[in-house]
Design a protein around this motif. Sequence first.
Motif, PDB file in Angstrom:
ATOM      1  N   THR A 320       4.817  -8.678 -23.647  1.00 40.09           N
ATOM      2  CA  THR A 320       5.367  -8.987 -22.330  1.00 40.09           C
ATOM      3  C   THR A 320       4.870  -7.946 -21.334  1.00 40.09           C
ATOM      4  O   THR A 320       4.640  -6.788 -21.692  1.00 40.09           O
ATOM      5  N   ASN A 322       2.629  -7.487 -17.264  1.00 37.79           N
ATOM      6  CA  ASN A 322       1.519  -7.969 -16.447  1.00 37.79           C
ATOM      7  C   ASN A 322       0.251  -7.206 -16.808  1.00 37.79           C
ATOM      8  O   ASN A 322       0.239  -5.966 -16.776  1.00 37.79           O
ATOM      9  N   VAL A 324      -2.230  -5.609 -15.762  1.00 35.20           N
ATOM     10  CA  VAL A 324      -2.803  -4.949 -14.591  1.00 35.20           C
ATOM     11  C   VAL A 324      -2.725  -3.444 -14.808  1.00 35.20           C
ATOM     12  O   VAL A 324      -1.725  -2.934 -15.344  1.00 35.20           O
ATOM     13  N   GLU A 327       0.453  -0.996 -15.183  1.00 34.94           N
ATOM     14  CA  GLU A 327       1.628  -1.687 -15.700  1.00 34.94           C
ATOM     15  C   GLU A 327       1.859  -1.304 -17.180  1.00 34.94           C
ATOM     16  O   GLU A 327       0.935  -0.969 -17.898  1.00 34.94           O
ATOM     17  N   SER A 407      -5.862  -5.438 -10.169  1.00 35.27           N
ATOM     18  CA  SER A 407      -4.734  -6.069  -9.470  1.00 35.27           C
ATOM     19  C   SER A 407      -4.832  -7.557  -9.728  1.00 35.27           C
ATOM     20  O   SER A 407      -5.915  -8.106  -9.950  1.00 35.27           O
ATOM     21  N   THR A 409      -4.237 -11.228 -11.836  1.00 39.19           N
ATOM     22  CA  THR A 409      -4.540 -11.621 -13.211  1.00 39.19           C
ATOM     23  C   THR A 409      -5.670 -12.640 -13.206  1.00 39.19           C
ATOM     24  O   THR A 409      -5.434 -13.840 -13.098  1.00 39.19           O
TER      25      THR A 409
END
Length: 506
Positions: A320, A322, A324, A327, A407, A409
């Motif tokens: 789980t 993002n 990027v 993160e 930045s 996805t």
Amino acid sequence: MLQGGARAPSVEACRHFRTAGDLVSVKLSRRVAATILMTVVSVLAVGASAQAAPRIVGGSEVPAGGFPWQVALVDAAAPVEGQFCGGTLISPTRVLTAAHCVTDTAPADIAVVANRPTLSDQTVGTAATVSAISVNPDADAYAGVPRNDLALLLLSGPVPNAKPIAITGAQGGSDDSLWAVGKTLSVSGWGALHDPGPFGAVYTADTLRFTTVDRLSDSACTDAYGSSFRTTDMFCASSPGRDSCYGDSGGPIIAPTVASPDPANPADYRLVGVVSWGEGCAQPGFPGVYTRLAAPALRAYATAPNPPIAPTITSPPTITGNPVVGETLSCGPATFSAPPQSTDTFWYTVDVNSPLPYPTAIPDATSATYTLTVADTGLLIACVQHAAYPNADLYAESDLLGPIATSGTPEMPLGAEGQSVLLSYQLAAVTSQLSTLQAQVAGLQAQQQDTAALQAKLKAARAQAAKLRKQLKASRKALKAAKRKAAAKRKRARRAALRAVAHRRA
């Protein structure tokens, strides 16, 4: 397959096409899509340089009705082209095979094909499901070469018209003379027909083959393999130009009990060993190595009425977060059929833009969370949870996430494996359409209606399916070649990760 002999695809030492040493990569490729055909090549270290490779080299096709105890282990999602190892029916509901073929494998991932000498002919024989897997508690698939290399597959139901073969008697008994030094033995399988070398293409058999090899002395085996060969659980056999090979692993090596044996009669033979490993296939000075079924402990395991059931992965971990830079990702827990003694987590990345994409362990990434860095940009990432048991290790792997962006996805680019997956899905869709059209044609024929239009559509669908199959075959061939070339690098990466997290085995 048999160059005179049969084995499984190489695990570097093991003779099967399933990854036995590089479990992480195998799990990944198997979960990419349920319809993907098996394309991984097993990789196991074989001590100094011994490589366990499955195949039959220098042999010929089995006579009609011959060797009915031989079965093929196939990927449940690809019963024709997914053959990766062999096995032997020792009862209508039980198959004996090599531990390295099924270590860390779920029963639902395997089908056992029996009474089907030509794998592509699905009009005959049976594809049986596996209800449970038992791996010999003394087996070790990670010891350089496989040791005590036995496993049992418990089938969901009896194989129709089964003709199981009896296991040789315990060492020291009258059966010893059947497989004494110098005796000629038969080995069979669907494995590679030749030694492909480190980067060559592997050509396997569609129809079951066999070859004959001569039992060698234990001292000759020691001369060939040094301390990798053990008299307690191994024996070897060889003849010039004949051997088992990649894909033959887990299959039978048998000794005749009568002067003129009937290949269709199991009473005329005894099962004396299981294809395990070797240096290449039919290489001078390097015989095939087989699990020694007459060894008391191994025979006791193979004939046990209630063998221990191996733990399995019941659900993989999930990532789980993002993808990027900056993160933090979390690796959700995997679940297992039995509580492990201990668990740990590590992460790896894959560069899909590389001509040889292979997993690279992330140094010091050994917790359930990982914060993405600039160095991860453009890569895919996955987490692995290792579960340790007294006699087994499971590696539950997440799906790949990414690519990692600075930045946003971006859409994941398709590499060789991605293209194979896409073609597999397209082929599945066309096959489904083909089945629907065939059903419509059958219905119209029954009503004596004009089927010309539907027949034209059916012909077009068949042509499209044939084209996709050809593309998929080419994609799989390219992928296999890439994975063979990357096998050594994957192994080093995985071992580095295991050392980083203090895994018990290399």
